[in-house]
Every structure is written in structure tokens, then in C-alpha cells.
Design a protein around this motif. Structure first.
Motif, PDB file in Angstrom:
ATOM      1  N   LYS A  74       0.813  -1.220   0.000  1.00  0.00           N
ATOM      2  CA  LYS A  74       0.000   0.000   0.000  1.00  0.00           C
ATOM      3  C   LYS A  74       0.848   1.274   0.000  1.00  0.00           C
ATOM      4  CE  LYS A  74      -4.143  -1.882   2.207  1.00  0.00           C
ATOM      5  NZ  LYS A  74      -5.116  -1.732   3.338  1.00  0.00           N
ATOM      6  N   ARG A  75       2.155   1.137  -0.117  1.00  0.00           N
ATOM      7  CA  ARG A  75       3.029   2.317  -0.049  1.00  0.00           C
ATOM      8  C   ARG A  75       3.244   2.989  -1.398  1.00  0.00           C
ATOM      9  NH1 ARG A  75       7.553   1.838   4.735  1.00  0.00           N
ATOM     10  NH2 ARG A  75       6.189   0.847   6.264  1.00  0.00           N
ATOM     11  N   ARG A  76       2.804   2.394  -2.469  1.00  0.00           N
ATOM     12  CA  ARG A  76       2.957   2.949  -3.827  1.00  0.00           C
ATOM     13  C   ARG A  76       4.441   3.213  -4.136  1.00  0.00           C
ATOM     14  NH1 ARG A  76      -1.017   4.241  -6.906  1.00  0.00           N
ATOM     15  NH2 ARG A  76       0.286   5.780  -8.014  1.00  0.00           N
ATOM     16  N   ILE A  77       5.227   2.157  -3.957  1.00  0.00           N
ATOM     17  CA  ILE A  77       6.652   2.253  -4.268  1.00  0.00           C
ATOM     18  C   ILE A  77       6.992   1.341  -5.438  1.00  0.00           C
ATOM     19  CG2 ILE A  77       7.296   2.761  -1.875  1.00  0.00           C
ATOM     20  CD1 ILE A  77       8.365  -0.210  -1.789  1.00  0.00           C
ATOM     21  N   GLY A  78       8.069   1.699  -6.130  1.00  0.00           N
ATOM     22  CA  GLY A  78       8.693   0.796  -7.082  1.00  0.00           C
ATOM     23  C   GLY A  78      10.060   0.439  -6.523  1.00  0.00           C
ATOM     24  N   PHE A  79      10.424  -0.836  -6.574  1.00  0.00           N
ATOM     25  CA  PHE A  79      11.689  -1.277  -5.976  1.00  0.00           C
ATOM     26  C   PHE A  79      12.499  -2.020  -7.026  1.00  0.00           C
ATOM     27  CE2 PHE A  79      14.753  -3.162  -3.228  1.00  0.00           C
ATOM     28  CZ  PHE A  79      14.738  -2.431  -2.043  1.00  0.00           C
ATOM     29  N   VAL A  80      13.732  -1.580  -7.235  1.00  0.00           N
ATOM     30  CA  VAL A  80      14.650  -2.252  -8.164  1.00  0.00           C
ATOM     31  C   VAL A  80      15.729  -2.934  -7.331  1.00  0.00           C
ATOM     32  CG1 VAL A  80      16.223  -1.998 -10.109  1.00  0.00           C
ATOM     33  CG2 VAL A  80      14.206  -0.516  -9.930  1.00  0.00           C
ATOM     34  N   PHE A  81      15.771  -4.263  -7.421  1.00  0.00           N
ATOM     35  CA  PHE A  81      16.677  -5.053  -6.594  1.00  0.00           C
ATOM     36  C   PHE A  81      18.052  -5.189  -7.239  1.00  0.00           C
ATOM     37  CE2 PHE A  81      12.401  -6.370  -5.510  1.00  0.00           C
ATOM     38  CZ  PHE A  81      12.427  -6.479  -4.124  1.00  0.00           C
ATOM     39  N   GLN A  82      19.040  -5.474  -6.401  1.00  0.00           N
ATOM     40  CA  GLN A  82      20.406  -5.706  -6.865  1.00  0.00           C
ATOM     41  C   GLN A  82      20.468  -6.910  -7.795  1.00  0.00           C
ATOM     42  OE1 GLN A  82      23.194  -6.010  -3.647  1.00  0.00           O
ATOM     43  NE2 GLN A  82      24.857  -6.738  -4.924  1.00  0.00           N
ATOM     44  N   SER A  83      19.662  -7.927  -7.500  1.00  0.00           N
ATOM     45  CA  SER A  83      19.711  -9.189  -8.250  1.00  0.00           C
ATOM     46  C   SER A  83      18.709  -9.238  -9.407  1.00  0.00           C
ATOM     47  CB  SER A  83      19.429 -10.354  -7.299  1.00  0.00           C
ATOM     48  OG  SER A  83      18.133 -10.212  -6.733  1.00  0.00           O
ATOM     49  N   TYR A  84      18.077  -8.094  -9.730  1.00  0.00           N
ATOM     50  CA  TYR A  84      17.070  -7.960 -10.781  1.00  0.00           C
ATOM     51  C   TYR A  84      15.736  -8.591 -10.376  1.00  0.00           C
ATOM     52  CZ  TYR A  84      21.507  -7.594 -13.373  1.00  0.00           C
ATOM     53  OH  TYR A  84      22.781  -7.292 -13.764  1.00  0.00           O
ATOM     54  N   ALA A  85      15.758  -9.803  -9.766  1.00  0.00           N
ATOM     55  CA  ALA A  85      14.553 -10.485  -9.289  1.00  0.00           C
ATOM     56  C   ALA A  85      13.512 -10.670 -10.389  1.00  0.00           C
ATOM     57  CB  ALA A  85      13.950  -9.718  -8.101  1.00  0.00           C
ATOM     58  N   LEU A  86      13.968 -11.080 -11.579  1.00  0.00           N
ATOM     59  CA  LEU A  86      13.050 -11.352 -12.682  1.00  0.00           C
ATOM     60  C   LEU A  86      12.629 -12.816 -12.659  1.00  0.00           C
ATOM     61  CD1 LEU A  86      14.892  -9.451 -15.572  1.00  0.00           C
ATOM     62  CD2 LEU A  86      13.041  -8.604 -14.117  1.00  0.00           C
ATOM     63  N   TRP A  87      11.406 -13.078 -13.103  1.00  0.00           N
ATOM     64  CA  TRP A  87      10.943 -14.458 -13.212  1.00  0.00           C
ATOM     65  C   TRP A  87      11.550 -15.068 -14.476  1.00  0.00           C
ATOM     66  CZ3 TRP A  87       8.568 -16.243  -9.063  1.00  0.00           C
ATOM     67  CH2 TRP A  87       7.865 -15.373  -8.246  1.00  0.00           C
ATOM     68  N   PRO A  88      12.401 -16.121 -14.349  1.00  0.00           N
ATOM     69  CA  PRO A  88      13.102 -16.660 -15.524  1.00  0.00           C
ATOM     70  C   PRO A  88      12.185 -17.334 -16.537  1.00  0.00           C
ATOM     71  CG  PRO A  88      13.502 -18.040 -13.588  1.00  0.00           C
ATOM     72  CD  PRO A  88      12.785 -16.816 -13.107  1.00  0.00           C
ATOM     73  N   HIS A  89      11.025 -17.847 -16.090  1.00  0.00           N
ATOM     74  CA  HIS A  89      10.122 -18.563 -16.995  1.00  0.00           C
ATOM     75  C   HIS A  89       9.156 -17.625 -17.710  1.00  0.00           C
ATOM     76  CE1 HIS A  89       7.893 -18.057 -13.259  1.00  0.00           C
ATOM     77  NE2 HIS A  89       6.788 -18.252 -13.935  1.00  0.00           N
ATOM     78  N   MET A  90       9.168 -16.345 -17.347  1.00  0.00           N
ATOM     79  CA  MET A  90       8.267 -15.379 -17.977  1.00  0.00           C
ATOM     80  C   MET A  90       9.001 -14.578 -19.050  1.00  0.00           C
ATOM     81  SD  MET A  90       6.135 -13.692 -14.827  1.00  0.00           S
ATOM     82  CE  MET A  90       5.099 -14.669 -13.727  1.00  0.00           C
ATOM     83  N   THR A  91       8.249 -14.084 -20.009  1.00  0.00           N
ATOM     84  CA  THR A  91       8.823 -13.205 -21.020  1.00  0.00           C
ATOM     85  C   THR A  91       9.072 -11.826 -20.409  1.00  0.00           C
ATOM     86  OG1 THR A  91       6.685 -12.393 -21.783  1.00  0.00           O
ATOM     87  CG2 THR A  91       7.540 -14.411 -22.829  1.00  0.00           C
ATOM     88  N   VAL A  92       9.764 -10.991 -21.178  1.00  0.00           N
ATOM     89  CA  VAL A  92      10.000  -9.618 -20.738  1.00  0.00           C
ATOM     90  C   VAL A  92       8.670  -8.918 -20.454  1.00  0.00           C
ATOM     91  CG1 VAL A  92      10.756  -7.332 -21.563  1.00  0.00           C
ATOM     92  CG2 VAL A  92      12.248  -9.331 -21.849  1.00  0.00           C
ATOM     93  N   ALA A  93       7.735  -9.032 -21.378  1.00  0.00           N
ATOM     94  CA  ALA A  93       6.434  -8.379 -21.206  1.00  0.00           C
ATOM     95  C   ALA A  93       5.707  -8.912 -19.980  1.00  0.00           C
ATOM     96  CB  ALA A  93       5.586  -8.574 -22.457  1.00  0.00           C
ATOM     97  N   GLU A  94       5.774 -10.213 -19.764  1.00  0.00           N
ATOM     98  CA  GLU A  94       5.086 -10.802 -18.607  1.00  0.00           C
ATOM     99  C   GLU A  94       5.715 -10.343 -17.297  1.00  0.00           C
ATOM    100  OE1 GLU A  94       3.563 -14.969 -20.701  1.00  0.00           O
ATOM    101  OE2 GLU A  94       5.529 -14.877 -19.734  1.00  0.00           O
ATOM    102  N   ASN A  95       7.034 -10.192 -17.273  1.00  0.00           N
ATOM    103  CA  ASN A  95       7.704  -9.692 -16.073  1.00  0.00           C
ATOM    104  C   ASN A  95       7.263  -8.271 -15.755  1.00  0.00           C
ATOM    105  OD1 ASN A  95       9.990 -11.211 -14.518  1.00  0.00           O
ATOM    106  ND2 ASN A  95      10.183 -11.918 -16.640  1.00  0.00           N
ATOM    107  N   VAL A  96       7.223  -7.417 -16.777  1.00  0.00           N
ATOM    108  CA  VAL A  96       6.822  -6.029 -16.561  1.00  0.00           C
ATOM    109  C   VAL A  96       5.354  -5.952 -16.144  1.00  0.00           C
ATOM    110  CG1 VAL A  96       6.571  -3.751 -17.655  1.00  0.00           C
ATOM    111  CG2 VAL A  96       8.566  -5.186 -18.167  1.00  0.00           C
ATOM    112  N   ALA A  97       4.536  -6.853 -16.661  1.00  0.00           N
ATOM    113  CA  ALA A  97       3.100  -6.833 -16.388  1.00  0.00           C
ATOM    114  C   ALA A  97       2.732  -7.453 -15.045  1.00  0.00           C
ATOM    115  CB  ALA A  97       2.356  -7.575 -17.500  1.00  0.00           C
ATOM    116  N   TYR A  98       3.686  -8.118 -14.401  1.00  0.00           N
ATOM    117  CA  TYR A  98       3.361  -8.919 -13.216  1.00  0.00           C
ATOM    118  C   TYR A  98       2.618  -8.113 -12.138  1.00  0.00           C
ATOM    119  CZ  TYR A  98       3.922 -12.155  -9.324  1.00  0.00           C
ATOM    120  OH  TYR A  98       3.676 -12.995  -8.268  1.00  0.00           O
ATOM    121  N   GLY A  99       3.194  -7.005 -11.737  1.00  0.00           N
ATOM    122  CA  GLY A  99       2.559  -6.203 -10.691  1.00  0.00           C
ATOM    123  C   GLY A  99       1.246  -5.594 -11.130  1.00  0.00           C
TER     124      GLY A  99
END
Length: 347
Positions: A74-99
Motif C-alpha cells: 500500500k506504499r505505492r513504491i517501485g523497488f529495483v533489486f540488486q539481483s534484478y529479481a526477474l521471473w526466468p520462466h516469464m517473457t519480458v512483457a510478462e515480467n513487466v506486467a506482473y505487478g
């Protein structure tokens, strides 16, 4: 746009004090960097701002809103992690769309926001690739697009470039700065890299041992350090310690004496003087404020940097153009110096 106010935040883990009474204000639309060595508390502070950790004391506000007890989602933040934290089985578009999908937005709105986010970070056309098919820099761009697609009030980044090679780090930090300025989002960026902090920040908070030692614009931090730690951590510097004489010179602890060429306040007081390599120049013996022997020299492209050992054993770094031979005696004069008020140790 949203400003961030941190007041009296402290945090301990068992008997370890991670943060001690931290105060910091990040104005709306500015990028602030938390700069310090490993273990100084910068990531702990970022995680408290995000809501991943809770502080023992103190409060945090986004604008007029007290968010100390507001959950992460509920804080309305965007967080960029050191390790990227991307889902490897998802496409680029699916990763961006996740949230966005977790917010149950209509499909057409998700598609529009994904397209806009990828365009902003220069990844249009790579929507169907998976993270493993991208370079490290491209993966970090995806992580940034995912954070920005949520249209957060605040963007938080935890050493996002530490896994990239040196050339790519420079390119990506400039991209992050461009995007932050274009969007006008308030951002807090954690790094241990002083060059990174000086280049991208509106505001730098130098941290040491769980405290903020100095906050200011990059130029202020570099040119007017308030503590010996800040002076030694940000940029190359020589710190000379001594006592001010009646004649306004500096009597070094090692036994030498230096006339710095301008009056010093408080005869009899002990001071620390910071000298940066670019503030020193080679001069003839009759004009020299310092005389020493060259013990090391290195070529740095547009200039050279050498170390001269003074008679008292201090090592003084200076910049110059022509090559110098190790062991040569040189005379140096200071065009500028800074008296550092507080001794908090060195990095």
C-alpha cells in the motif's frame, strides 16, 4: 511527485546497531543517494523506507502521509533489486506486467503500460524474450520498467548496477538518471560507488556506522566535507593533521610545518586539512609548500597521479602532466585546501 521525510529512525539487530537516529529529507522529484561502505546501514534504511523492515524508533512520511505502519503493497513504491529479481520462466512483457496484473487492471491497460515502460527503457521489440536471453544491462532495464509501470510515488533502488561491468555501469547510471528526470519521480538510490553517487544525484547522504555524516549536493560533499570520514570516502584525498601556529601555518603531527598560504583560524587548535590531487601543482623549490620524494606514479589517461612522501612520512597525492621518475624530489603548492571540522575516522 512525493517528498520523503525520515525522522529519528533507529534499528538494531540483536546487539548490533544498524541505524542510529537517522534524519533525512528527500525533496519531491529529486534523486537522493545513500552512499557508504558495506555494513554502514544504507540498505537497512532503504528497506525500512520500502516497508520490508520496521524501525525501532522514528517515523517516515511520504508527503503528508505517515507510512510507518502502512504495509509494503500500500506504499505505492517501485523497488529495483540488486539481483534484478526477474521471473526466468516469464517473457519480458510478462515480467513487466506482473505487478499490474496483481492489481487486476484491464488487459488493454496492462498492455499499454507495458509498452510504455519498455519504450522508456529502450526495450521495444524484445517483449517475447526471456531474461536468460538478455544481457545484464537489459535485464536491469526490465527490472526498472517493471518498477515504473506501477506508476509509483517513490522509486527505490538497491545497488542496481553492482552486477554489471564497469563500462555498462556508466551507461546504465546515465540511463537511470535520464529516466528519473524525465518522469520526475522521487527516488532513493543505494550505492557504495562514489563516482556513481556524484554523477546521478541531486542529493548525497554519506553514511558511516549507522549514521548520516553529511547530506548535501554532490558538489558540497566533494568540495566541503564536514568530517574526516566523508573527506576520505568521497574521492581521492590526503588528510594532514596538525596544530595551527601563531603565524597561521600548520605544524604537522609528524614534526613538519606547512605554510598553506592563507590565514588559519584559532592558533593552538588541532585541525585536519584535506588536500585533493587536483588542488596541488608542481612548482620550483622556492615556491614549494611541500617537498617530498615520488614513491609511486600512475598514468590515468588525461592526466597522471603520483604519490610524494613528505619528510614526516605522510603520503601526498597530486596530479600532473609530464612523467616523473620514482625517487625524484618534487616541490608542490596547494591552490586550494579544506579544513575538516570533525574527526570521525577515515574510510
Amino acid at each position: 511527485m512525493m517528498d520523503i521525510s525520515i525522522e529519528g529512525v533507529s534499528k538494531t539487530f540483536g546487539e548490533t546497531t544498524a541505524l542510529e537516529s537517522v534524519d533525512l529529507r528527500v525533496p519531491s522529484g529529486r534523486l537522493a543517494t545513500l552512499l557508504g561502505a558495506s555494513g554502514c546501514g544504507k540498505t537497512t534504511l532503504l528497506r525500512i523506507i520500502a516497508g520490508f523492515e520496521t524501525s525501532d524508533t522514528g517515523g517516515i512520511r511520504f508527503g503528508d502521509r505517515d507510512i510507518a505502519k502502512v504495509p509494503v503493497w500500500k506504499r505505492r513504491i517501485g523497488f529495483v533489486f540488486q539481483s534484478y529479481a526477474l521471473w526466468p520462466h516469464m517473457t519480458v512483457a510478462e515480467n513487466v506486467a506482473y505487478g499490474l496484473r496483481l492489481r487486476k487492471l484491464p488487459k488493454h491497460e496492462v498492455a499499454e503500460k507495458v509498452a510504455a515502460g519498455l519504450a522508456m527503457v529502450g526495450l521495444t521489440g524484445r517483449e517475447e524474450r526471456r531474461p536468460g536471453q538478455l544481457s545484464g544491462g537489459q535485464q536491469q532495464r526490465v527490472a526498472l520498467a517493471r518498477a515504473l509501470a506501477l506508476e509509483p510515488d517513490v522509486l527505490l533502488m538497491d545497488e542496481p548496477l553492482s552486477n554489471l561491468d564497469a563500462k555498462l555501469r556508466v551507461e546504465m547510471r546515465r540511463e537511470i538518471r535520464r529516466i528519473q528526470q524525465e518522469t520526475g519521480i522521487t527516488a532513493v538510490y543505494v550505492t557504495h560507488d562514489q563516482d556513481e553517487a556524484l554523477e546521478i544525484s541531486d542529493l548525497v547522504a554519506v553514511m558511516n556506522g549507522g549514521r548520516v555524516e553529511q547530506v548535501g549536493a554532490p558538489e558540497e560533499i566533494y568540495d566541503r566535507p564536514e568530517t574526516t570520514f566523508v573527506a576520505s570516502f568521497v574521492g581521492s584525498v590526503t588528510l594532514l593533521r596538525g596544530r595551527v601556529t601563531e603565524a597561521g601555518a600548520l605544524a604537522l603531527d609528524s614534526g613538519g610545518k606547512i605554510d598553506l598560504g592563507s590565514p588559519l583560524d584559532g592558533p593552538g587548535t588541532t585541525v585536519n586539512v584535506a588536500l585533493r590531487p587536483e588542488d596541488l601543482r608542481l612548482v620550483d623549490d622556492g615556491q614549494a609548500q611541500f617537498t617530498g620524494k615520488v614513491v609511486r606514479s600512475s598514468f590515468q589517461g588525461s592526466t597522471r597521479e603520483s604519490i610524494a612522501e613528505l619528510p614526516g612520512g605522510e603520503h601526498l597525492a597530486f596530479e600532473h602532466r609530464r612523467p616523473l621518475v620514482t625517487g625524484a624530489t618534487v616541490g608542490l603548492a596547494a591552490d586550494r585546501y579544506t579544513i575538516v571540522g570533525r574527526d570521525t575516522g577515515v574510510a
